[in-house]
Design a protein around this motif. Sequence first.
Motif, PDB file in Angstrom:
ATOM      1  N   LYS A  31       0.864  -1.181   0.000  1.00  0.00           N
ATOM      2  CA  LYS A  31       0.000   0.000   0.000  1.00  0.00           C
ATOM      3  C   LYS A  31       0.899   1.230   0.000  1.00  0.00           C
ATOM      4  N   LEU A  32       0.705   2.069  -1.008  1.00  0.00           N
ATOM      5  CA  LEU A  32       1.402   3.349  -1.104  1.00  0.00           C
ATOM      6  C   LEU A  32       0.374   4.453  -0.944  1.00  0.00           C
ATOM      7  N   PHE A  33       0.799   5.612  -0.437  1.00  0.00           N
ATOM      8  CA  PHE A  33      -0.155   6.695  -0.227  1.00  0.00           C
ATOM      9  C   PHE A  33       0.518   8.052  -0.271  1.00  0.00           C
ATOM     10  N   ASN A  34      -0.284   9.056  -0.524  1.00  0.00           N
ATOM     11  CA  ASN A  34       0.134  10.452  -0.483  1.00  0.00           C
ATOM     12  C   ASN A  34      -0.112  10.938   0.949  1.00  0.00           C
ATOM     13  N   PRO A  35       0.918  11.304   1.695  1.00  0.00           N
ATOM     14  CA  PRO A  35       0.721  11.692   3.087  1.00  0.00           C
ATOM     15  C   PRO A  35       0.019  13.035   3.280  1.00  0.00           C
ATOM     16  N   VAL A  36      -0.137  13.822   2.230  1.00  0.00           N
ATOM     17  CA  VAL A  36      -0.834  15.105   2.342  1.00  0.00           C
ATOM     18  C   VAL A  36      -2.060  15.163   1.428  1.00  0.00           C
ATOM     19  N   GLY A  37      -2.518  14.024   0.977  1.00  0.00           N
ATOM     20  CA  GLY A  37      -3.676  13.979   0.076  1.00  0.00           C
ATOM     21  C   GLY A  37      -4.405  12.661   0.212  1.00  0.00           C
ATOM     22  N   HIS A  38      -5.260  12.394  -0.756  1.00  0.00           N
ATOM     23  CA  HIS A  38      -6.101  11.203  -0.685  1.00  0.00           C
ATOM     24  C   HIS A  38      -5.653  10.081  -1.601  1.00  0.00           C
ATOM     25  N   ALA A  39      -4.650  10.278  -2.414  1.00  0.00           N
ATOM     26  CA  ALA A  39      -4.224   9.245  -3.359  1.00  0.00           C
ATOM     27  C   ALA A  39      -3.659   8.037  -2.620  1.00  0.00           C
ATOM     28  N   THR A  40      -4.100   6.855  -3.071  1.00  0.00           N
ATOM     29  CA  THR A  40      -3.692   5.594  -2.459  1.00  0.00           C
ATOM     30  C   THR A  40      -3.581   4.540  -3.553  1.00  0.00           C
ATOM     31  N   TRP A  41      -2.591   3.680  -3.436  1.00  0.00           N
ATOM     32  CA  TRP A  41      -2.392   2.598  -4.395  1.00  0.00           C
ATOM     33  C   TRP A  41      -2.213   1.297  -3.636  1.00  0.00           C
ATOM     34  N   LEU A  42      -2.886   0.236  -4.091  1.00  0.00           N
ATOM     35  CA  LEU A  42      -2.685  -1.108  -3.566  1.00  0.00           C
ATOM     36  C   LEU A  42      -2.130  -1.952  -4.701  1.00  0.00           C
ATOM     37  N   ALA A  43      -1.033  -2.643  -4.472  1.00  0.00           N
ATOM     38  CA  ALA A  43      -0.406  -3.427  -5.543  1.00  0.00           C
ATOM     39  C   ALA A  43      -0.394  -4.912  -5.195  1.00  0.00           C
ATOM     40  N   THR A  44      -0.614  -5.713  -6.237  1.00  0.00           N
ATOM     41  CA  THR A  44      -0.551  -7.166  -6.092  1.00  0.00           C
ATOM     42  C   THR A  44       0.579  -7.781  -6.898  1.00  0.00           C
ATOM     43  N   GLU A  45       1.041  -7.082  -7.949  1.00  0.00           N
ATOM     44  CA  GLU A  45       2.032  -7.659  -8.857  1.00  0.00           C
ATOM     45  C   GLU A  45       3.077  -6.629  -9.262  1.00  0.00           C
ATOM     46  N   LEU A  46       4.240  -7.138  -9.624  1.00  0.00           N
ATOM     47  CA  LEU A  46       5.320  -6.321 -10.166  1.00  0.00           C
ATOM     48  C   LEU A  46       5.833  -7.003 -11.422  1.00  0.00           C
ATOM     49  N   ASP A  47       5.857  -6.275 -12.542  1.00  0.00           N
ATOM     50  CA  ASP A  47       6.343  -6.821 -13.809  1.00  0.00           C
ATOM     51  C   ASP A  47       7.834  -7.128 -13.753  1.00  0.00           C
ATOM     52  N   ASP A  48       8.293  -7.867 -14.755  1.00  0.00           N
ATOM     53  CA  ASP A  48       9.712  -8.224 -14.878  1.00  0.00           C
ATOM     54  C   ASP A  48      10.630  -7.010 -14.882  1.00  0.00           C
ATOM     55  N   ASP A  49      10.116  -5.891 -15.392  1.00  0.00           N
ATOM     56  CA  ASP A  49      10.958  -4.691 -15.507  1.00  0.00           C
ATOM     57  C   ASP A  49      11.285  -4.054 -14.158  1.00  0.00           C
ATOM     58  N   GLY A  50      10.639  -4.521 -13.090  1.00  0.00           N
ATOM     59  CA  GLY A  50      10.897  -3.981 -11.760  1.00  0.00           C
ATOM     60  C   GLY A  50      10.284  -2.620 -11.509  1.00  0.00           C
ATOM     61  N   ASP A  51       9.457  -2.145 -12.443  1.00  0.00           N
ATOM     62  CA  ASP A  51       8.860  -0.819 -12.319  1.00  0.00           C
ATOM     63  C   ASP A  51       7.336  -0.847 -12.353  1.00  0.00           C
ATOM     64  N   VAL A  52       6.760  -1.597 -13.243  1.00  0.00           N
ATOM     65  CA  VAL A  52       5.314  -1.547 -13.459  1.00  0.00           C
ATOM     66  C   VAL A  52       4.597  -2.452 -12.456  1.00  0.00           C
ATOM     67  N   LEU A  53       3.744  -1.811 -11.667  1.00  0.00           N
ATOM     68  CA  LEU A  53       2.927  -2.509 -10.679  1.00  0.00           C
ATOM     69  C   LEU A  53       1.504  -2.656 -11.199  1.00  0.00           C
ATOM     70  N   PHE A  54       0.818  -3.703 -10.765  1.00  0.00           N
ATOM     71  CA  PHE A  54      -0.606  -3.852 -11.064  1.00  0.00           C
ATOM     72  C   PHE A  54      -1.356  -3.833  -9.751  1.00  0.00           C
ATOM     73  N   GLY A  55      -2.506  -3.173  -9.763  1.00  0.00           N
ATOM     74  CA  GLY A  55      -3.330  -3.148  -8.560  1.00  0.00           C
ATOM     75  C   GLY A  55      -4.464  -2.160  -8.681  1.00  0.00           C
ATOM     76  N   LEU A  56      -4.849  -1.628  -7.557  1.00  0.00           N
ATOM     77  CA  LEU A  56      -5.966  -0.698  -7.448  1.00  0.00           C
ATOM     78  C   LEU A  56      -5.412   0.695  -7.166  1.00  0.00           C
ATOM     79  N   ALA A  57      -5.795   1.647  -7.993  1.00  0.00           N
ATOM     80  CA  ALA A  57      -5.314   3.023  -7.845  1.00  0.00           C
ATOM     81  C   ALA A  57      -6.487   3.941  -7.535  1.00  0.00           C
ATOM     82  N   ASP A  58      -6.285   4.819  -6.577  1.00  0.00           N
ATOM     83  CA  ASP A  58      -7.299   5.800  -6.181  1.00  0.00           C
ATOM     84  C   ASP A  58      -6.596   7.146  -6.059  1.00  0.00           C
ATOM     85  N   LEU A  59      -6.854   8.024  -7.008  1.00  0.00           N
ATOM     86  CA  LEU A  59      -6.207   9.337  -6.997  1.00  0.00           C
ATOM     87  C   LEU A  59      -6.983  10.370  -6.195  1.00  0.00           C
ATOM     88  N   GLY A  60      -8.064   9.937  -5.549  1.00  0.00           N
ATOM     89  CA  GLY A  60      -8.814  10.833  -4.676  1.00  0.00           C
ATOM     90  C   GLY A  60      -9.962  11.552  -5.347  1.00  0.00           C
TER      91      GLY A  60
END
Length: 135
Positions: A31-60
Amino acid sequence: MELLTPALRAALRANATSAGLPGYDPAPVLKLFNPVGHATWLATELDDDGDVLFGLADLGFGCPELGYFSLCELARVRLPFGLGIERDIGFASDFPLSRWAHAARVTGSILRAEAILRRENPAPDPELSSDPTDG
């Protein structure tokens, strides 16, 4: 703050290798989040490239959605007071991503979904679960 520890990276990669299997619906491990806002991300997977995550994104904006997002882009975000996107170090969930997505869509946010899911399955109280005869 390190957004992705080696253990989290391994868990996200393990989920990615299982994607597509029948009944595949893992619980979010990050779970990643913006400490001064409402954006939150939940991730379940990480691609081979080590950068692209898959999950649920909420930008607020009231419309959380499933999809892909970049770990590098989130790490580069600069917020007021010198802050950046943070990892919730205490996050753990037994609920599958589909359950999170449904609750977040109904409530309009991951944070409200989290409150509802916690009420359904509250974390055990360590004081109540300790054995009074122990020690």
